[in-house]
Design a protein around this motif. Structure first.
Motif, PDB file in Angstrom:
ATOM      1  N   SER A  65       0.818  -1.202   0.000  1.00  0.00           N
ATOM      2  CA  SER A  65       0.000   0.000   0.000  1.00  0.00           C
ATOM      3  C   SER A  65       0.860   1.263   0.000  1.00  0.00           C
ATOM      4  CB  SER A  65      -0.941  -0.031   1.200  1.00  0.00           C
ATOM      5  OG  SER A  65      -1.896   0.981   1.132  1.00  0.00           O
ATOM      6  N   TYR A  66       0.440   2.265   0.738  1.00  0.00           N
ATOM      7  CA  TYR A  66       1.172   3.526   0.778  1.00  0.00           C
ATOM      8  C   TYR A  66       2.473   3.402   1.569  1.00  0.00           C
ATOM      9  CZ  TYR A  66      -0.753   3.767   5.451  1.00  0.00           C
ATOM     10  OH  TYR A  66      -1.078   3.487   6.751  1.00  0.00           O
ATOM     11  N   ALA A  67       2.549   2.436   2.487  1.00  0.00           N
ATOM     12  CA  ALA A  67       3.747   2.279   3.312  1.00  0.00           C
ATOM     13  C   ALA A  67       4.956   1.890   2.464  1.00  0.00           C
ATOM     14  CB  ALA A  67       3.504   1.243   4.398  1.00  0.00           C
ATOM     15  N   GLY A  68       4.749   1.114   1.417  1.00  0.00           N
ATOM     16  CA  GLY A  68       5.850   0.754   0.537  1.00  0.00           C
ATOM     17  C   GLY A  68       6.417   1.964  -0.180  1.00  0.00           C
ATOM     18  N   ILE A  69       5.548   2.863  -0.605  1.00  0.00           N
ATOM     19  CA  ILE A  69       5.989   4.092  -1.273  1.00  0.00           C
ATOM     20  C   ILE A  69       6.748   4.968  -0.281  1.00  0.00           C
ATOM     21  CG2 ILE A  69       5.238   6.166  -2.508  1.00  0.00           C
ATOM     22  CD1 ILE A  69       4.718   3.582  -4.066  1.00  0.00           C
ATOM     23  N   LEU A  70       6.209   5.097   0.929  1.00  0.00           N
ATOM     24  CA  LEU A  70       6.887   5.909   1.944  1.00  0.00           C
ATOM     25  C   LEU A  70       8.247   5.327   2.318  1.00  0.00           C
ATOM     26  CD1 LEU A  70       3.934   6.861   4.332  1.00  0.00           C
ATOM     27  CD2 LEU A  70       5.107   8.322   2.672  1.00  0.00           C
ATOM     28  N   ALA A  71       8.341   4.013   2.357  1.00  0.00           N
ATOM     29  CA  ALA A  71       9.626   3.377   2.667  1.00  0.00           C
ATOM     30  C   ALA A  71      10.654   3.683   1.586  1.00  0.00           C
ATOM     31  CB  ALA A  71       9.443   1.872   2.832  1.00  0.00           C
ATOM     32  N   MET A  72      10.244   3.648   0.318  1.00  0.00           N
ATOM     33  CA  MET A  72      11.172   3.984  -0.768  1.00  0.00           C
ATOM     34  C   MET A  72      11.605   5.447  -0.697  1.00  0.00           C
ATOM     35  SD  MET A  72       9.798   1.900  -4.067  1.00  0.00           S
ATOM     36  CE  MET A  72       8.036   2.070  -3.808  1.00  0.00           C
ATOM     37  N   ILE A  73      10.679   6.322  -0.349  1.00  0.00           N
ATOM     38  CA  ILE A  73      11.018   7.740  -0.216  1.00  0.00           C
ATOM     39  C   ILE A  73      12.010   7.930   0.933  1.00  0.00           C
ATOM     40  CG2 ILE A  73      10.072  10.002   0.410  1.00  0.00           C
ATOM     41  CD1 ILE A  73       7.520   9.164  -1.151  1.00  0.00           C
ATOM     42  N   ALA A  74      11.793   7.230   2.036  1.00  0.00           N
ATOM     43  CA  ALA A  74      12.718   7.320   3.176  1.00  0.00           C
ATOM     44  C   ALA A  74      14.106   6.824   2.780  1.00  0.00           C
ATOM     45  CB  ALA A  74      12.175   6.519   4.361  1.00  0.00           C
ATOM     46  N   LEU A  75      14.169   5.720   2.029  1.00  0.00           N
ATOM     47  CA  LEU A  75      15.455   5.224   1.568  1.00  0.00           C
ATOM     48  C   LEU A  75      16.167   6.256   0.696  1.00  0.00           C
ATOM     49  CD1 LEU A  75      14.661   1.511   0.729  1.00  0.00           C
ATOM     50  CD2 LEU A  75      16.198   2.349   2.501  1.00  0.00           C
ATOM     51  N   TYR A  76      15.402   6.954  -0.116  1.00  0.00           N
ATOM     52  CA  TYR A  76      16.004   7.966  -0.990  1.00  0.00           C
ATOM     53  C   TYR A  76      16.539   9.146  -0.176  1.00  0.00           C
ATOM     54  CZ  TYR A  76      16.529  11.666  -4.392  1.00  0.00           C
ATOM     55  OH  TYR A  76      17.037  12.681  -5.145  1.00  0.00           O
ATOM     56  N   PHE A  77      15.731   9.675   0.736  1.00  0.00           N
ATOM     57  CA  PHE A  77      16.147  10.857   1.483  1.00  0.00           C
ATOM     58  C   PHE A  77      17.293  10.573   2.454  1.00  0.00           C
ATOM     59  CE2 PHE A  77      12.007  12.718   0.242  1.00  0.00           C
ATOM     60  CZ  PHE A  77      12.514  13.845  -0.363  1.00  0.00           C
ATOM     61  N   PHE A  78      17.362   9.370   2.972  1.00  0.00           N
ATOM     62  CA  PHE A  78      18.429   9.021   3.914  1.00  0.00           C
ATOM     63  C   PHE A  78      19.484   8.130   3.267  1.00  0.00           C
ATOM     64  CE2 PHE A  78      14.739   9.595   6.866  1.00  0.00           C
ATOM     65  CZ  PHE A  78      15.207  10.748   7.469  1.00  0.00           C
ATOM     66  N   ARG A  79      19.666   8.239   1.960  1.00  0.00           N
ATOM     67  CA  ARG A  79      20.577   7.351   1.241  1.00  0.00           C
ATOM     68  C   ARG A  79      22.035   7.510   1.662  1.00  0.00           C
ATOM     69  NH1 ARG A  79      18.868  11.249  -2.232  1.00  0.00           N
ATOM     70  NH2 ARG A  79      20.460  12.518  -3.246  1.00  0.00           N
ATOM     71  N   GLN A  80      22.402   8.639   2.251  1.00  0.00           N
ATOM     72  CA  GLN A  80      23.770   8.848   2.699  1.00  0.00           C
ATOM     73  C   GLN A  80      24.032   8.238   4.077  1.00  0.00           C
ATOM     74  OE1 GLN A  80      25.923  10.007   0.584  1.00  0.00           O
ATOM     75  NE2 GLN A  80      24.328  10.448  -0.909  1.00  0.00           N
ATOM     76  N   ASP A  81      22.985   7.991   4.842  1.00  0.00           N
ATOM     77  CA  ASP A  81      23.131   7.449   6.196  1.00  0.00           C
ATOM     78  C   ASP A  81      22.310   6.169   6.304  1.00  0.00           C
ATOM     79  OD1 ASP A  81      23.392   6.926   8.875  1.00  0.00           O
ATOM     80  OD2 ASP A  81      22.713   8.896   9.549  1.00  0.00           O
ATOM     81  N   HIS A  82      22.983   5.025   6.220  1.00  0.00           N
ATOM     82  CA  HIS A  82      22.280   3.742   6.218  1.00  0.00           C
ATOM     83  C   HIS A  82      21.511   3.488   7.506  1.00  0.00           C
ATOM     84  CE1 HIS A  82      23.590   2.275   2.402  1.00  0.00           C
ATOM     85  NE2 HIS A  82      24.872   2.408   2.702  1.00  0.00           N
ATOM     86  N   VAL A  83      22.039   3.914   8.625  1.00  0.00           N
ATOM     87  CA  VAL A  83      21.364   3.665   9.905  1.00  0.00           C
ATOM     88  C   VAL A  83      20.022   4.395   9.938  1.00  0.00           C
ATOM     89  CG1 VAL A  83      21.519   3.950  12.399  1.00  0.00           C
ATOM     90  CG2 VAL A  83      23.535   3.253  11.099  1.00  0.00           C
ATOM     91  N   LYS A  84      20.012   5.655   9.517  1.00  0.00           N
ATOM     92  CA  LYS A  84      18.758   6.417   9.487  1.00  0.00           C
ATOM     93  C   LYS A  84      17.774   5.820   8.483  1.00  0.00           C
ATOM     94  CE  LYS A  84      20.498  10.892  10.970  1.00  0.00           C
ATOM     95  NZ  LYS A  84      20.757  12.276  10.575  1.00  0.00           N
TER      96      LYS A  84
END
Length: 95
Positions: free
Chosen positions: A14-33
């Motif tokens: 659902s929408y959580a998968g899209i939000l997870a991908m967006i989070a991965l993109y925005f925090f791509r420099q910091d793997h822990v975040k």
């Protein structure tokens, strides 16, 4: 827009998968975040797939470099998904 479309089209995660991908993109420099953000989103946003949090673990080990370019290996990985679905369908028809 993508979250709303995913929700109404009844997409996987659902929408959580899209939000997870967006989070991965925005925090791509910091793997822990990025791992932490994805886990929170997947646990809170889509409780039917709690085990999906384990899917972010391989991302932690990605070093940003392109992998093996062997053509045989490439097409073997392309075949894995449809072949495993075929095997599951065959097993389902047996029972």
């Amino acid at each position: 827009f993508a979250c709303v479309a995913a929700y109404f089209l009844k997409c996987d995660y659902s929408y959580a998968g899209i939000l997870a991908m967006i989070a991965l993109y925005f925090f791509r420099q910091d793997h822990v975040k990025s791992i932490f953000a994805c886990c929170i989103i997947l646990i809170c946003g889509y409780s039917n797939e709690v085990y999906a949090i384990f899917s972010v673990l391989p991302i932690l080990f990605y070093n940003g470099e392109r992998g093996n370019t062997n053509k045989l290996l490439k097409y073997a990985f392309y075949a894995v998904y449809p072949v495993h679905l075929l095997i599951i369908a065959c097993i389902q028809n047996l029972f």
